[in-house]
Design an enzyme around this catalytic site. Structure first.
Site, PDB file in Angstrom:
ATOM      1  N   GLU A 128      69.210 -14.973  -0.547  1.00 30.32           N
ATOM      2  CA  GLU A 128      68.130 -14.636  -1.488  1.00 30.32           C
ATOM      3  C   GLU A 128      68.544 -15.193  -2.833  1.00 30.32           C
ATOM      4  O   GLU A 128      69.442 -14.650  -3.484  1.00 30.32           O
ATOM      5  CB  GLU A 128      67.956 -13.112  -1.568  1.00 30.32           C
ATOM      6  CG  GLU A 128      67.484 -12.476  -0.271  1.00 30.32           C
ATOM      7  CD  GLU A 128      65.992 -12.643  -0.002  1.00 30.32           C
ATOM      8  OE1 GLU A 128      65.292 -13.283  -0.811  1.00 30.32           O
ATOM      9  OE2 GLU A 128      65.530 -12.130   1.028  1.00 30.32           O
ATOM     10  N   CYS A 178      65.012 -12.267 -10.270  1.00 28.11           N
ATOM     11  CA  CYS A 178      64.852 -13.494  -9.478  1.00 28.11           C
ATOM     12  C   CYS A 178      63.374 -13.835  -9.349  1.00 28.11           C
ATOM     13  O   CYS A 178      62.988 -14.980  -9.339  1.00 28.11           O
ATOM     14  CB  CYS A 178      65.458 -13.293  -8.102  1.00 28.11           C
ATOM     15  SG  CYS A 178      64.824 -11.847  -7.264  1.00 28.11           S
ATOM     16  N   GLU A 186      64.870 -10.223   3.632  1.00 22.25           N
ATOM     17  CA  GLU A 186      65.320  -8.839   3.579  1.00 22.25           C
ATOM     18  C   GLU A 186      64.073  -7.973   3.671  1.00 22.25           C
ATOM     19  O   GLU A 186      62.955  -8.450   3.502  1.00 22.25           O
ATOM     20  CB  GLU A 186      66.070  -8.534   2.274  1.00 22.25           C
ATOM     21  CG  GLU A 186      67.292  -9.404   2.013  1.00 22.25           C
ATOM     22  CD  GLU A 186      68.505  -9.067   2.878  1.00 22.25           C
ATOM     23  OE1 GLU A 186      68.392  -8.183   3.771  1.00 22.25           O
ATOM     24  OE2 GLU A 186      69.556  -9.699   2.694  1.00 22.25           O
TER      25      GLU A 186
END
Ligand code: NAP
Ligand code: MG
Length: 491
Positions: free
Chosen positions: A254, A288, A466
């Site tokens: 990620e 992010c 995820e």
């Protein structure tokens, strides 16, 4: 160095806290003033190897892996309840360590509680399949834990981004070694203690604090590691991939983002402006999935940017733990310098700083890592500040004149994590959503996720996923078993 009032933390290995192998400690700083408020044992490669050894032994010997999944359901639910009972303590710890507002930190811990509850319910639902095959045979699959899984987390959402991969790995029956970011190790250590009390057996959840190079690389390269989940920068993700590929270890990555927020002319502009604000100034922009590129229809650019500017200038910036504060400091002086560097370059290259762009240097805030909420416009899509991840409270503005141009601009970076858009037109919303090269799309909401929704990136933003109901399977191995039930051997 740490004064008398600081708390000392150790590594968490084999169900207990212990100093690191070389006995050194590093101070943990409060980003609101850069003063130490805790210190933590600095782990080494030796600590990493010890954690791996302990985890591998626990995986083989403790009833966690081989046992009944419903026991893991109970333990994970108990852990969720214990964390909820201590929500305020954890939120305060996270807020002080990262700098985020207490309100944001509470949201983070609530998200972790909800993740544990959701994932717990999956621990006894790892089902196999029976597959029709010729002859008198039975063919079936089972899901087994992979063994020891390694999890490496960043500093922006320390507990959220640790637990969202640790919880499914535990639910599947694995033993875990977690390395939190060096800047923000405290919530992971406190969580490991809580997990032990809730009934996670010793050695099943270990936390090693230490540098990425010494501890992180040792964990990923260890021959006992069976899967790696990494959340962090593209550069380090690349390194992790290389190390893991050398041993054919599956990875979930990620990584970074440069999220476009597309505002069409028909949008509810007041709601959209608030969404833009949260998407770039939440967590001081250190997200992010931040909406760091505002793509706005040229016909509404002026009034819309004015709305966003007005809201940005109203934000109360200060220490995260102070009442009423809406945006905290950046995590470290280095991060602040990096972000300021981007803004200075933008200014030099002819960009207009619509608002902000400067450190906050009044007496109360000068010792901390505070930057005013910043908006920059007038630069081309190729400019570094428009294309690269700044990871701070800096919004770049680009106008567009057609849906095609909006999509082209949105897809015009190496990243592809979350794109959001604001429109009342269903056809525009759904057709643009399909054209976007990214793992997640949000429509008429600021960046938002739930433990039950997959979280994934495309292009440089990562691989694997995820969250969501399939995530526990990602930490298992599928084994096929073929049984001859006494059928005569086929020709
Ligand atoms: P980072 O520098 O990549 O660090 C992330 C983690 O990796 C830290 O624990 C770090 O340890 C460790 N690390 C560093 N070098 C390593 C190496 N050679 N081998 C193994 N581990 C190593 O990222 P960051 O600065 O903490 O976080 C910011 C980045 O994370 C941004 O790019 C952001 O977009 C990304 N992020 C992505 C997501 C997502 O879900 N896609 C979520 C949040 C953040 P140290 O702390 O000791 O350096
Ligand atoms: Mg880093």
């Amino acid at each position: 160095m740490a004064g008398a009032t600081t708390t000392r933390y150790g590594q968490f290995i084999n169900g207990e806290e212990a100093p690191g192998a070389d006995g050194t400690h590093r101070p943990v700083l409060d980003p609101a003033n850069n003063r130490p408020f805790a210190e933590v044992a600095e782990g080494t490669a030796e600590d990493a190897r010890r954690a791996m050894e302990v985890a591998e032994k626990a995986f083989r010997e403790s009833p966690w892996a081989g046992g009944d999944g419903s026991q893991r359901v109970k333990v994970l639910l108990k852990l969720a309840q214990s964390l909820e009972a201590e929500l305020d303590r954890f939120a305060e710890l996270e807020s002080r360590n990262v700098g985020k507002t207490l309100r944001e930190a509470k949201g983070d811990i609530q998200f972790v509680v909800r993740t544990l509850e959701y994932i717990a319910g999956l621990a006894d639902k790892l089902e196999g399949e029976t597959i029709p095959v010729p002859g008198g045979r039975l063919d079936y699959t089972i899901r087994e834990p992979v063994g020891v899984t390694v999890h490496i987390a960043p500093w922006n959402f320390p507990l959220v981004l640790s637990v969202r991969s640790v919880a499914p790995a535990l639910a599947a029956g694995n033993a875990v070694v977690l390395k939190p970011a060096s800047l923000t190790p405290l919530s992971a250590l406190a969580f490991a203690r809580l997990a032990r009390t809730a009934g996670v057996p010793p050695g099943i959840l270990n936390v090693v604090v230490g540098s990425g190079r010494a501890v992180g690389e040792t964990l990923v390269s260890d021959p006992r590691t069976r899967a790696v989940s990494f959340t962090g920068s593209v550069e380090v993700g690349q390194r992790i991939s290389e190390l893991a590929a050398a041993r054919h270890i599956p990875t979930t990555l990620e990584l970074g983002g440069k999220g476009p927020v597309i505002v069409f002319a028909d949008a509810d502009l007041d709601r959209a402006a608030k969404g833009v604000i949260w998407g770039i100034f939440g967590n001081a922009g250190q997200m992010c999935w931040a909406g760091s590129r505002l793509l706005v229809h040229a016909s509404i650019r002026e009034p819309f940017v004015a709305k966003v500017k007005a809201l940005a200038e109203k934000l109360k910036v200060g220490p995260g733990l102070e009442a009423g504060v809406e945006m905290g400091p950046l995590v470290s002086p280095e991060q602040l310098d990096r972000v300021v560097g981007f803004v200075e370059e933008a200014r030099r290259d002819g960009g207009t700083v619509v608002t902000g762009g400067a450190r906050l240097t009044d007496a109360a805030r000068a010792p901390g890592n505070f930057l005013a909420p910043t908006i920059v416009e007038g630069l081309p899509p190729e400019h570094r500040i428009v294309r690269e991840e700044v990871f701070g409270p800096v919004l770049s503005v680009l106008p567009f004149t057609s849906n095609d141009e909006a999509v082209r601009l949105a897809n015009g970076t190496d990243f592809g994590l979350l794109a959001t858009m604001w429109t009342r037109d269903l056809a525009t919303a759904h057709s643009v959503a399909r054209s976007l090269e990214c793992g997640m799309v949000g429509i008429n909401d600021p960046p938002l996720t739930f433990p039950q929704s997959p979280f994934a990136g495309a292009k440089s933003s990562g691989s694997g996923f995820e969250q969501g109901s399939r995530v526990v399977e990602a930490y298992t191995r599928r084994k096929n078993i073929l049984v001859n039930l006494g059928a005569p051997r086929a020709g």
